[in-house]
Design an enzyme around this catalytic site. Structure first.
Site, PDB file in Angstrom:
ATOM      1  N   GLU A   5     -32.686   0.554 -16.148  1.00 36.80           N
ATOM      2  CA  GLU A   5     -33.457   0.555 -17.383  1.00 36.80           C
ATOM      3  C   GLU A   5     -34.147  -0.797 -17.582  1.00 36.80           C
ATOM      4  OE1 GLU A   5     -33.844   3.297 -18.643  1.00 36.80           O
ATOM      5  OE2 GLU A   5     -32.046   4.389 -19.210  1.00 36.80           O
TER       6      GLU A   5
ATOM      7  N   ASN B 124     -40.128   5.046 -19.358  1.00 36.10           N
ATOM      8  CA  ASN B 124     -40.005   3.620 -19.710  1.00 36.10           C
ATOM      9  C   ASN B 124     -40.067   2.720 -18.467  1.00 36.10           C
ATOM     10  OD1 ASN B 124     -37.553   4.032 -18.500  1.00 36.10           O
ATOM     11  ND2 ASN B 124     -36.294   3.526 -20.264  1.00 36.10           N
TER      12      ASN B 124
ATOM     13  N   ASP C 208     -28.460   7.868  -8.032  1.00 34.91           N
ATOM     14  CA  ASP C 208     -27.647   7.708  -9.240  1.00 34.91           C
ATOM     15  C   ASP C 208     -26.855   8.966  -9.564  1.00 34.91           C
ATOM     16  OD1 ASP C 208     -29.874   9.217  -9.878  1.00 34.91           O
ATOM     17  OD2 ASP C 208     -30.720   7.786 -11.281  1.00 34.91           O
TER      18      ASP C 208
ATOM     19  N   HIS D 253     -38.194   3.127 -15.708  1.00 32.83           N
ATOM     20  CA  HIS D 253     -36.948   2.974 -14.946  1.00 32.83           C
ATOM     21  C   HIS D 253     -37.047   3.628 -13.576  1.00 32.83           C
ATOM     22  CE1 HIS D 253     -34.809   6.773 -16.793  1.00 32.83           C
ATOM     23  NE2 HIS D 253     -35.345   7.086 -15.637  1.00 32.83           N
TER      24      HIS D 253
HETATM   25  C1  GLP Z   1     -33.913  10.468 -14.387  1.00 37.86           C
HETATM   26  C2  GLP Z   1     -33.536   9.925 -13.011  1.00 37.86           C
HETATM   27  C3  GLP Z   1     -34.699   9.198 -12.359  1.00 37.86           C
HETATM   28  C4  GLP Z   1     -35.974  10.019 -12.500  1.00 37.86           C
HETATM   29  C5  GLP Z   1     -36.296  10.203 -13.953  1.00 37.86           C
HETATM   30  C6  GLP Z   1     -37.605  10.926 -14.206  1.00 37.86           C
HETATM   31  O1  GLP Z   1     -33.694   9.567 -15.410  1.00 37.86           O
HETATM   32  N1  GLP Z   1     -32.420   9.049 -13.052  1.00 37.86           N
HETATM   33  O2  GLP Z   1     -34.384   8.957 -10.996  1.00 37.86           O
HETATM   34  O3  GLP Z   1     -37.032   9.384 -11.824  1.00 37.86           O
HETATM   35  O4  GLP Z   1     -35.228  10.947 -14.528  1.00 37.86           O
HETATM   36  O5  GLP Z   1     -37.411  12.291 -14.278  1.00 37.86           O
HETATM   37  P1  GLP Z   1     -38.569  13.371 -14.263  1.00 37.86           P
HETATM   38  O6  GLP Z   1     -39.032  13.431 -12.831  1.00 37.86           O
HETATM   39  O7  GLP Z   1     -37.896  14.622 -14.692  1.00 37.86           O
HETATM   40  O8  GLP Z   1     -39.623  12.890 -15.178  1.00 37.86           O
END
Ligand code: GLP
Length: 245
Positions: free
Chosen positions: A143, A136, A67, A138
């Site tokens: 989402e 959440n 993404d 995702h």
């Molecule tokens: C972002 C990314 C996800 C990732 C998530 C969790 O929203 N788009 O791909 O898994 O953050 O991030 P973290 O690893 O910092 O908790």
């Protein structure tokens, strides 16, 4: 589905790098799907270490990212392009032509999404997809929703995601409200999927992913139906499930 419980963040990173390094050793021209966020940073550091030791080469690896935020320049320190270059790609021998992320500054975002999927298909699909997980549920920026999205698309970030990700920005207003993300279908078509889950803040969602309904309201739960899905969780994230797995 396989679940590996590791002691802590460092052990998750070490084991995650083991699996990714094995994939690259077995298939040096692997098409990799990489993720951003704080969770995979340690895994990328481990991979760089293995590259420096001469254990693996990224020379023929192709890299696609899950993404990208809409509206950020590639060299914006908050962009996922910048993240990937500074956390992994600048420190390996990957061919820079083989690095792909959706372009969040594209004039025609829908066209960009279509072209991104075509590009993935032109390489024969993703061999190995690395994922983190949002609090959440995702994956990428898919989402919680009523329906499952198939292809790469433009999405609006959930307020909970804006709240979770604002720590990377100076102020909440700076967090982009939209992003381009591979769809759950794109992720699902990867031959192997590895999800890293760390920290007590992810314990509740991990329980839902493993034992709750399989539903697009918890996008990561859909991966329970993937034929080759591995989770590596640390003790803190696995606290609510470790007696049941
Ligand atoms: C972002 C990314 C996800 C990732 C998530 C969790 O929203 N788009 O791909 O898994 O953050 O991030 P973290 O690893 O910092 O908790």
């Amino acid at each position: 589905m396989r679940i590996i419980v590791a002691r802590d963040y460092d052990e998750v990173s070490y084991k995650g790098a083991n699996l990714i390094a094995a994939q690259i050793m077995l298939k040096p021209n692997s098409v990799m799907g990489f993720a951003t966020g704080s969770t995979p940073e340690g895994t990328y550091q481990e991979l760089i270490r293995r590259y420096e030791k001469g254990d693996i080469s990224f020379k023929d690896v192709v890299s696609f990212n899950l993404d990208e935020y809409v509206g950020l320049e590639k060299d914006d320190p908050q962009s996922y392009h910048h993240y990937m270059m500074h956390n992994l790609h600048n420190f390996t021998d990957i061919n820079k032509q083989n690095i792909y992320l959706p372009d969040g500054k594209a004039a025609d975002l829908l066209k960009e999404c279509k072209e991104y999927d075509s590009k993935i298909e032109s390489y024969g699909g993703i061999d190995y997809q690395l994922l983190g997980i949002g609090t959440n549920g995702h994956i990428g920026f898919n989402e919680p929703a009523e329906t499952i999205s198939n292809d790469t698309m433009v999405i609006s970030l959930a307020q909970s995601t804006i709240d979770a990700n604002k720590r990377f920005f100076e102020k909440e207003e700076d967090v982009p409200r939209q992003a381009l993300t591979m769809g759950v279908g794109t992720i699902f078509r990867a031959r192997k999927v590895l999800m890293l889950v760390t920290g007590e803040g992810k314990a509740e969602i991990l329980e839902k992913v493993l034992f709750g309904d399989i539903t697009p309201q918890v996008p990561a739960s859909l991966l329970r139906m993937h034929p080759d899905f591995t989770i590596i969780a640390d003790e803190a994230a696995a606290a609510l499930v470790k007696n049941r797995i």
